[in-house]
Scaffold this active site. Structure first.
Site, PDB file in Angstrom:
ATOM      1  N   LYS A 163       0.842  -1.208   0.000  1.00 50.10           N
ATOM      2  CA  LYS A 163       0.000   0.000   0.000  1.00 50.10           C
ATOM      3  C   LYS A 163       0.877   1.258   0.000  1.00 50.10           C
ATOM      4  CE  LYS A 163      -2.079  -1.047   3.874  1.00 50.10           C
ATOM      5  NZ  LYS A 163      -1.407  -2.331   4.198  1.00 50.10           N
ATOM      6  N   ARG A 176      -9.662   0.843   8.796  1.00 49.37           N
ATOM      7  CA  ARG A 176      -9.395  -0.592   8.909  1.00 49.37           C
ATOM      8  C   ARG A 176     -10.316  -1.281   9.906  1.00 49.37           C
ATOM      9  NH1 ARG A 176      -3.326  -1.682   9.802  1.00 49.37           N
ATOM     10  NH2 ARG A 176      -2.827   0.412   9.202  1.00 49.37           N
ATOM     11  N   ARG A 184      11.521  -5.901   4.422  1.00 48.86           N
ATOM     12  CA  ARG A 184      11.286  -4.447   4.355  1.00 48.86           C
ATOM     13  C   ARG A 184      12.306  -3.681   5.202  1.00 48.86           C
ATOM     14  NH1 ARG A 184       5.534  -2.283   5.461  1.00 48.86           N
ATOM     15  NH2 ARG A 184       5.711  -3.578   7.317  1.00 48.86           N
ATOM     16  N   ARG A 210      11.428  -1.796  10.580  1.00 42.33           N
ATOM     17  CA  ARG A 210      10.409  -1.138  11.386  1.00 42.33           C
ATOM     18  C   ARG A 210      10.286  -1.853  12.728  1.00 42.33           C
ATOM     19  NH1 ARG A 210       4.972   0.002   8.029  1.00 42.33           N
ATOM     20  NH2 ARG A 210       4.016  -1.122   9.753  1.00 42.33           N
ATOM     21  N   ARG A 231      -0.837  -8.561  13.798  1.00 42.08           N
ATOM     22  CA  ARG A 231      -1.394  -7.622  12.801  1.00 42.08           C
ATOM     23  C   ARG A 231      -2.188  -8.368  11.742  1.00 42.08           C
ATOM     24  NH1 ARG A 231       4.205  -5.389  11.668  1.00 42.08           N
ATOM     25  NH2 ARG A 231       3.409  -4.452   9.772  1.00 42.08           N
TER      26      ARG A 231
END
Ligand code: AP5
Ligand code: MG
Length: 218
Positions: free
Chosen positions: A17, A93, A130, A162, A173
């Site tokens: 996203k 969300r 990531r 992160r 999550r």
């Protein structure tokens, strides 16, 4: 100039996203409103919101609906969003957030909600590789690093993992996604605003697919 757009980008954690919203924001000349980025900025700045949100984010939970709705509703009243539109990334969300967004945008409703579809095994790979800039949030990966090792191309900040990209947080999550965000996708499907876009392939291929889906609706 190209007309603006009022878009929501939905999709699993790590589906891309943020990566695609940067491109869409440039293309449609609309602000990229990422609630994850807003919360991480608050954490960096040490604001009351940041202090409250940090533990929730790191543990992979969801920050309360009232706080998130207040944050986004206020951002949508700024000139850039009022004049050109916006692309929302990471919001709504929950169904409650989607209902509040509907009310907040009643006079100028959304053009489209897009579900960026990527299977769980692929997002797990993407999240584990990531890397993000700790200063400006620019997104990289082990396969597509900045040109100087772990120094952000855009701002010179440090590029790192992160804090919430730990196996425990990722599992939580993804569970929250199934429980809270899948019903949000169903909400947009029922209101006829939803389009699903295949999120597999190169970022360029996916961007072309997204533009095709948005242009068909606008
Ligand atoms: P948020 O920052 O929104 O995190 P998220 O939902 O977990 O989504 P991600 O940012 O992990 O994934 P992405 O889809 O943006 O993927 P990306 O482009 O980075 O939220 C963080 C936290 O804040 C939440 O957990 C919650 O606590 C809180 N929060 C935020 N909003 C909230 C709300 N509305 N309500 C309540 N709480 C809220 O890509 C991932 C990786 O893949 C990158 O390395 C990228 O380079 C790579 N990649 C991208 N595209 C491709 C491709 N096509 N091929 C290969 N690799 C790719
Ligand atoms: Mg993101």
């Amino acid at each position: 100039m190209i007309p603006g757009a009022r878009l929501v980008l939905l999709g699993r954690q790590g589906s891309g996203k943020g990566t695609q919203c940067v491109r869409l924001s440039r293309h449609f000349v609309v602000p990229h409103i990422s609630t994850g980025d807003m919360l991480r900025a608050a954490v960096r700045e040490g604001t009351e919101l940041g202090k409250m949100a940090k533990a929730i984010i790191d543990a992979g939970g969801l920050v309360g609906d009232d706080i998130m709705v207040g944050l986004v509703s206020e951002r949508l009243t700024e000139d850039d969003a009022r004049v050109r539109g916006y692309i929302l990334d990471g919001f709504p969300r929950t169904v409650s957030q989607a209902e509040s967004l509907d009310k907040a945008t009643a006079s100028r409703p959304l053009d489209l909600a897009i579900d960026l579809v990527v299977p769980e095994e692929v997002v797990l790979e993407r999240i584990s590789s990531r890397r993000v800039c700790a200063k400006c949030g620019a997104i990289y990966s082990v396969a597509a690093p900045p040109s100087t090792e772990w120094v952000c191309d855009k701002c010179g900040g440090e590029v790192q993992q992160r804090a919430d990209d730990t196996p425990e947080s990722i599992a939580k999550r993804l569970a929250a996604y199934t429980l809270e965000t899948q019903p949000t996708i169903d909400f947009y499907s029922a209101s006829g605003l939803l389009v699903g876009v295949d999120g597999l392939g190169t970022p360029d291929e996916i961007f072309a697919r997204l533009l095709g889906a948005i242009d068909a609706q606008l």
